[in-house]
Design an enzyme around this catalytic site. Sequence first.
Site, mmCIF file in Angstrom:
data_model
loop_
_atom_site.group_PDB
_atom_site.id
_atom_site.type_symbol
_atom_site.label_atom_id
_atom_site.label_comp_id
_atom_site.label_asym_id
_atom_site.label_seq_id
_atom_site.Cartn_x
_atom_site.Cartn_y
_atom_site.Cartn_z
ATOM 1 N N LYS A 92 0.846 -1.210 0.000
ATOM 2 C CA LYS A 92 0.000 0.000 0.000
ATOM 3 C C LYS A 92 0.872 1.248 0.000
ATOM 4 O O LYS A 92 0.606 2.212 -0.705
ATOM 5 C CB LYS A 92 -0.933 0.004 1.222
ATOM 6 C CG LYS A 92 -2.089 -0.981 1.084
ATOM 7 C CD LYS A 92 -2.946 -0.972 2.337
ATOM 8 C CE LYS A 92 -3.998 -2.073 2.279
ATOM 9 N NZ LYS A 92 -4.677 -2.255 3.566
ATOM 10 N N LYS A 132 -4.892 -12.684 -10.809
ATOM 11 C CA LYS A 132 -6.156 -12.940 -10.111
ATOM 12 C C LYS A 132 -7.249 -11.977 -10.568
ATOM 13 O O LYS A 132 -6.955 -10.802 -10.789
ATOM 14 C CB LYS A 132 -5.900 -12.732 -8.603
ATOM 15 C CG LYS A 132 -6.692 -13.633 -7.708
ATOM 16 C CD LYS A 132 -6.278 -13.426 -6.265
ATOM 17 C CE LYS A 132 -7.144 -12.402 -5.589
ATOM 18 N NZ LYS A 132 -7.051 -12.374 -4.129
ATOM 19 N N LYS A 192 -11.332 -6.725 -8.079
ATOM 20 C CA LYS A 192 -12.249 -5.590 -8.281
ATOM 21 C C LYS A 192 -11.501 -4.300 -8.568
ATOM 22 O O LYS A 192 -12.090 -3.332 -9.007
ATOM 23 C CB LYS A 192 -13.230 -5.434 -7.124
ATOM 24 C CG LYS A 192 -12.647 -5.364 -5.764
ATOM 25 C CD LYS A 192 -13.754 -5.470 -4.711
ATOM 26 C CE LYS A 192 -13.299 -6.262 -3.511
ATOM 27 N NZ LYS A 192 -14.321 -6.936 -2.784
HETATM 28 P P1 AMP Z 1 -10.774 -9.249 -1.602
HETATM 29 O O1 AMP Z 1 -11.770 -8.898 -2.651
HETATM 30 O O2 AMP Z 1 -9.373 -9.297 -2.156
HETATM 31 O O3 AMP Z 1 -10.905 -8.438 -0.352
HETATM 32 O O4 AMP Z 1 -11.070 -10.766 -1.170
HETATM 33 C C1 AMP Z 1 -12.170 -11.174 -0.401
HETATM 34 C C2 AMP Z 1 -12.229 -12.697 -0.421
HETATM 35 O O5 AMP Z 1 -12.497 -13.158 -1.759
HETATM 36 C C3 AMP Z 1 -10.939 -13.387 0.020
HETATM 37 O O6 AMP Z 1 -11.259 -14.528 0.795
HETATM 38 C C4 AMP Z 1 -10.281 -13.812 -1.276
HETATM 39 O O7 AMP Z 1 -9.499 -14.965 -1.160
HETATM 40 C C5 AMP Z 1 -11.498 -14.086 -2.172
HETATM 41 N N1 AMP Z 1 -11.120 -13.776 -3.580
HETATM 42 C C6 AMP Z 1 -10.902 -12.542 -4.099
HETATM 43 N N2 AMP Z 1 -10.586 -12.623 -5.410
HETATM 44 C C7 AMP Z 1 -10.598 -13.948 -5.726
HETATM 45 C C8 AMP Z 1 -10.355 -14.683 -6.926
HETATM 46 N N3 AMP Z 1 -10.041 -14.074 -8.067
HETATM 47 N N4 AMP Z 1 -10.466 -16.029 -6.886
HETATM 48 C C9 AMP Z 1 -10.802 -16.659 -5.737
HETATM 49 N N5 AMP Z 1 -11.043 -16.034 -4.577
HETATM 50 C C10 AMP Z 1 -10.948 -14.698 -4.546
#
Ligand code: AMP
Length: 370
Positions: free
Chosen positions: A129, A232, A235
């Site tokens: 960050k 990955k 968002k």
């Molecule tokens: P985040 O959006 O990065 O805060 O992630 C929130 C949750 O969603 C976490 O448990 C991540 O492991 C899961 N997650 C986010 N992006 C992915 C993705 N592309 N594939 C699988 N799990 C995801």
Amino acid sequence: MYNQLIPNDFMTISEEEKRKVILTCAQPTGKLTLGNYLGAVRNWSTMLENHECYFGIVDLHAITTPTKPATLRQNVFDCVAQYVACGLDPEKCHQFVQSHVVGHTELAWILTCLTPIGELQRMTQFKDKVAKLGFKAAEQEGEEIKFTHDGARAQASINAGLLCYPVLMAADILLYNADLVPVGEDQRQHMELCRDLAQRFNHQFSETFVVPDAYVGETGSRIMSLADPTRKMSKSDENERATLYILDEPGQIGKKIASAVTDSEPVIRASPEKPGVSNLLAIHSALSGQTIDQLEEHFAGKGYGILKEELTEVITESLRPVREKYQELIQDKTYLRSVLAQGAEAAQKRAYKVLSKVYRKIGLPDRSKG
Ligand code: AMP
Ligand code: TRP
């Protein structure tokens, strides 16, 4: 306020509380991606029957980066509406907003006083960050941040909340004496800090906290970007064709899948040299329940056009009930407020027990005695 909220059956342990406690939290960042759904929320919904589950919407973490008040308020509602639409049945779990429960910031402060600054400066996510904000991150993991000349000028923009973020996360978990914390791979280091803090406190003030285990899902559940399948799905991706959201309309789903990156060998099979096709097959499999082998057989001799057409159909039909449910729920703020009120009440009840014990152990007044 503190005293008023203390439940009458303060010291009794119900049957429910003897079940393993699962807790996880996420920032209210608006729309959930297909990755969030398949990699996280859908899996959480399978845990409701056999565990006592708490899902926190961490608005106090969200303000570590600039957030407009109206957006924050709206995102909290969007978040709970999406959770319920994805299958987190409020009758079977507790969904709460972090700032609605007394104890998160109180415990965070106590834990802050047990955390050396260096440990926080070494957190990869903090360094990332900081790097994004114009700092040069430490060259080697484990070293403290070296401020560059430019970085020194940008220093004013790094708020202490970003540094203390993992301590607040540890407080979110320890406040409930959670046994198991489902998180993404990127949260492993924060979980280690949380465990260390629990052990440090227990060692210094006698056994108080459960040392929680991280539950990191299989790497196979990673959904990749449609535009760059080596990364990955996220968002924060700037390319709007890269990310599918669970609330996307059928037309948007069709366009995004049609433009998804594949490769020039027109054979539908999963392999590391074919990340794009592998990702499309993985999404199909996760939603349709068919295995990759079955899908390879089904698509044998067919082209990418057919795969994309069928996948669009599978995604559209799987997400249709989620989108429709969300649209219904988001109109009903009264209901959403009641879900969060019920969640906060249950969370508060549990949080007070732990907080009051912590206060006593460190020599602060036991407020539960009035
Ligand atoms: P985040 O959006 O990065 O805060 O992630 C929130 C949750 O969603 C976490 O448990 C991540 O492991 C899961 N997650 C986010 N992006 C992915 C993705 N592309 N594939 C699988 N799990 C995801
Ligand atoms: N830091 C987590 C993330 O960015 C969110 C979070 C805050 C969390 N508090 C938590 C996750 C407690 C699990 C448990 O994804």
